[in-house]
Design a protein around this motif. Sequence first.
Motif, mmCIF file in Angstrom:
data_model
loop_
_atom_site.group_PDB
_atom_site.id
_atom_site.type_symbol
_atom_site.label_atom_id
_atom_site.label_comp_id
_atom_site.label_asym_id
_atom_site.label_seq_id
_atom_site.Cartn_x
_atom_site.Cartn_y
_atom_site.Cartn_z
ATOM 1 N N GLN A 115 -5.924 3.400 10.698
ATOM 2 C CA GLN A 115 -5.998 2.367 9.673
ATOM 3 C C GLN A 115 -6.488 2.892 8.324
ATOM 4 O O GLN A 115 -6.191 2.302 7.284
ATOM 5 N N THR A 140 -4.526 4.884 -1.851
ATOM 6 C CA THR A 140 -4.419 3.776 -0.896
ATOM 7 C C THR A 140 -4.122 4.326 0.488
ATOM 8 O O THR A 140 -3.532 5.401 0.642
ATOM 9 N N ALA A 173 -1.923 2.109 5.888
ATOM 10 C CA ALA A 173 -1.864 0.718 6.331
ATOM 11 C C ALA A 173 -1.651 -0.215 5.139
ATOM 12 O O ALA A 173 -0.859 -1.169 5.212
ATOM 13 N N GLN A 174 -2.337 0.059 4.019
ATOM 14 C CA GLN A 174 -2.164 -0.757 2.815
ATOM 15 C C GLN A 174 -0.750 -0.611 2.253
ATOM 16 O O GLN A 174 -0.142 -1.590 1.801
ATOM 17 N N ASP A 175 -0.225 0.604 2.294
ATOM 18 C CA ASP A 175 1.136 0.830 1.790
ATOM 19 C C ASP A 175 2.158 0.078 2.630
ATOM 20 O O ASP A 175 3.127 -0.496 2.094
ATOM 21 N N ILE A 176 1.971 0.084 3.949
ATOM 22 C CA ILE A 176 2.904 -0.622 4.832
ATOM 23 C C ILE A 176 2.838 -2.129 4.586
ATOM 24 O O ILE A 176 3.871 -2.813 4.517
ATOM 25 N N LYS A 177 1.612 -2.672 4.402
ATOM 26 C CA LYS A 177 1.466 -4.105 4.117
ATOM 27 C C LYS A 177 2.105 -4.470 2.783
ATOM 28 O O LYS A 177 2.763 -5.509 2.655
ATOM 29 N N ALA A 178 1.910 -3.606 1.774
ATOM 30 C CA ALA A 178 2.498 -3.869 0.464
ATOM 31 C C ALA A 178 4.014 -3.863 0.538
ATOM 32 O O ALA A 178 4.688 -4.692 -0.087
ATOM 33 N N ALA A 214 5.814 -4.562 3.197
ATOM 34 C CA ALA A 214 6.235 -5.762 3.931
ATOM 35 C C ALA A 214 6.167 -6.995 3.042
ATOM 36 O O ALA A 214 7.051 -7.863 3.082
ATOM 37 N N ALA A 215 5.114 -7.080 2.197
ATOM 38 C CA ALA A 215 4.975 -8.225 1.296
ATOM 39 C C ALA A 215 6.079 -8.243 0.255
ATOM 40 O O ALA A 215 6.534 -9.313 -0.162
ATOM 41 N N LYS A 259 9.201 -9.932 1.738
ATOM 42 C CA LYS A 259 9.172 -11.355 2.066
ATOM 43 C C LYS A 259 9.785 -12.253 0.992
ATOM 44 O O LYS A 259 10.542 -13.155 1.301
#
Length: 397
Positions: free
Chosen positions: A213, A346, A349-354, A356-357, A360
Amino acid sequence: MTSLLVIIVLVLLAVALWQLTKIFDLTQVGSSSDDSQVASDNDNNIQGYIMFGFLAFIYIFTIYGLLKWGGLALHTPASEHGLLVDNLMNITWVLIFVVQFITQGLLYWFSFKNRGHKDKKALFFADSNKLEAIWSIIPSVVLACLILYGLYAWNNIMFVDKDEDVVEIELYAQQFKWTARYAGNDNVLGKANVRLIEGINTLGVDMSDPNSQDDIVVTELHIPKGKKVHFKMRSQDVLHSAYMPHFRAQMNCVPGMVTEFAFIPTYTTAEYRELPFMIEKVANINKLRAEKSVELVGKGGTALDPYTFDYLLLCNKICGASHYNMQMKVVVDTPEDYKKWLSEKTTLAQDIKAAAAAEKPAEGVEGTAVDTAAKVKDTVKAVIDTVKAAVAKVAMK
């Protein structure tokens, strides 16, 4: 076409030389010559002096090479263990040079001294236990000492205490680039597998592992001066070799395996640039580049940029067509600058969330368009049904 012409010219030259040799043989017909094919004393003397000439050539060329190209060898090491590696290399070179100097001299001296002569008879003996012992024991002892010293150096270089405070970094090799992954605040690298490569997770990091993480993925390697850096290396495709020449570090990157290497940097990038030998080297390189730039500009090209020294991570295995270009910049910072640089990055995990966002909203827009189309379709259908009903009612009347 050019290659074919070159081959034809070489063949014709060979034929011409062969014909000249035949003509020379014909000119010797009738003259007195020794055709016995047995070397005379004069022949043996000539061969002996030619051998001495070749011995002089070997010595002169060796000394010339050391003076001419000796400065091209790597200079001051930038890691603690580099001094040990250089010392082992220097001992090996000195031994090789001394042994070569002595053995070559003896070889050609005895060949000249015992050259053929009609009044001499060759001394021959089947074996000599004393000589066999001398030239077997001495090399064995020397090699054993070198190997033991090498093992001592290797153990010192490769030893990493489990409780030692180190920086954990993964070097990931793939055709034809390097990627680095930092272990983050927990200083433990998360698990990874090439089968998990997807999207921006190009290293196949297992994001279900809690240790993953806080992992940080970068394309420029920064390491702190004075602290041991423990590298773990993986390869995605073929055999690569992580080579950092100024740190005297090299380790193969093998698909399906994790290899490792550790060292302590002793010079920051800025400090190494200010070393006298490096200032002189950079100045010489830029002088050559300036001369080349004049030539390029004269032909309508673009001038070369000035050279600035940087540590580099290279691939030292021929891994494909772009092997020569597989490199990564390595920056050695002060501990403070290193912490500051790392804190600005970063996590994966933050890069993957960004990522994905970011996907959307696009999905939302697409969904809205679909819903609108469905509503329009329903409205059109209702209007058609109403018109059909009205037409049917009129027909009944």
